[in-house]
Scaffold this motif. Sequence first.
Motif, PDB file in Angstrom:
ATOM      1  N   ASP A  80      41.031  37.375  34.488  1.00 26.72           N
ATOM      2  CA  ASP A  80      40.815  38.492  33.939  1.00 26.72           C
ATOM      3  C   ASP A  80      42.154  39.160  33.376  1.00 26.72           C
ATOM      4  OD1 ASP A  80      38.528  38.715  35.187  1.00 26.72           O
ATOM      5  OD2 ASP A  80      39.081  39.767  37.029  1.00 26.72           O
ATOM      6  N   MET A  81      43.317  38.604  33.965  1.00 28.49           N
ATOM      7  CA  MET A  81      44.681  39.105  33.101  1.00 28.49           C
ATOM      8  C   MET A  81      45.020  38.725  31.553  1.00 28.49           C
ATOM      9  SD  MET A  81      48.270  37.563  34.579  1.00 28.49           S
ATOM     10  CE  MET A  81      47.949  35.413  33.776  1.00 28.49           C
ATOM     11  N   MET A  82      44.250  37.026  31.443  1.00 24.73           N
ATOM     12  CA  MET A  82      44.444  36.553  30.052  1.00 24.73           C
ATOM     13  C   MET A  82      43.789  37.162  28.868  1.00 24.73           C
ATOM     14  SD  MET A  82      46.328  33.712  30.525  1.00 24.73           S
ATOM     15  CE  MET A  82      45.936  33.057  29.076  1.00 24.73           C
ATOM     16  N   ASP A  83      43.059  37.992  29.658  1.00 25.95           N
ATOM     17  CA  ASP A  83      42.086  39.419  28.638  1.00 25.95           C
ATOM     18  C   ASP A  83      42.410  40.268  28.580  1.00 25.95           C
ATOM     19  OD1 ASP A  83      40.193  36.963  28.122  1.00 25.95           O
ATOM     20  OD2 ASP A  83      38.478  38.148  29.764  1.00 25.95           O
ATOM     21  N   GLN A  84      43.196  40.103  28.853  1.00 26.80           N
ATOM     22  CA  GLN A  84      44.107  41.811  28.762  1.00 26.80           C
ATOM     23  C   GLN A  84      45.481  41.805  28.006  1.00 26.80           C
ATOM     24  OE1 GLN A  84      45.246  42.352  32.785  1.00 26.80           O
ATOM     25  NE2 GLN A  84      43.633  42.599  34.117  1.00 26.80           N
ATOM     26  N   ALA A  85      45.568  42.754  27.124  1.00 24.16           N
ATOM     27  CA  ALA A  85      46.337  42.749  26.229  1.00 24.16           C
ATOM     28  C   ALA A  85      47.769  43.210  26.478  1.00 24.16           C
ATOM     29  CB  ALA A  85      45.907  43.872  25.095  1.00 24.16           C
ATOM     30  N   GLU A  86      47.061  44.781  27.118  1.00 26.87           N
ATOM     31  CA  GLU A  86      49.519  44.959  28.287  1.00 26.87           C
ATOM     32  C   GLU A  86      49.630  44.017  28.052  1.00 26.87           C
ATOM     33  OE1 GLU A  86      46.005  45.773  31.166  1.00 26.87           O
ATOM     34  OE2 GLU A  86      46.319  46.036  29.116  1.00 26.87           O
TER      35      GLU A  86
END
Length: 192
Positions: A80-86
């Motif tokens: 999930d983190m890999m898809d987070q831009a921030e």
Amino acid sequence: RSVVRETESLMVYNDNLERVVNDQRAEIQSINRQLEGLEATNRGVVPLMLEMIDALDRIVEADIPFRIDERRERVERLRDMMDQAEVTASEKYRRVMEAYQGELEFGRTTEAYSATLPGTEQTVDFLRVGRTLLVYQSSDNTTTGWFNPRSRAFEELDDDRFRLEVKNGLAIARNEKAPDLVMLPVPAPEGE
């Protein structure tokens, strides 16, 4: 004379400012080249991190199933983190490496914890010895078993001699008892 001195002073000042501006232009070009290189590095690192997360998932699934839900959730959080831009690329990499370090640590530690025995609703005490052995015992000490890596299933141990050994191993892992030798059913390695 005053005007000539002021003119000379301004010429020296302008020469100095011109050198500073030229240096700043060179610095801007250097930073732009570094940014281009950083983007190329990010393009190479992100696929590597995704591969590392997939490999971590395979490790968790192939390993003995200790704290399996927590470990699966960690892998999902990484995905999930890999898809987070921030989240910056460096922070993503740090978290992936932390997950690997946590998995490495499991190989050299012993742990006792309580959880539900898979396939039942019975809560038992598990004893994990590195990545080598996972045994369990009911709180009333009537049921003792282990995770058989060959059959990939939890099985009760028929041999009553392991009951006291597992109980002692649990006490040692909880620091309730001084470290001592315990005889546990460790499977022998298989030859090819």
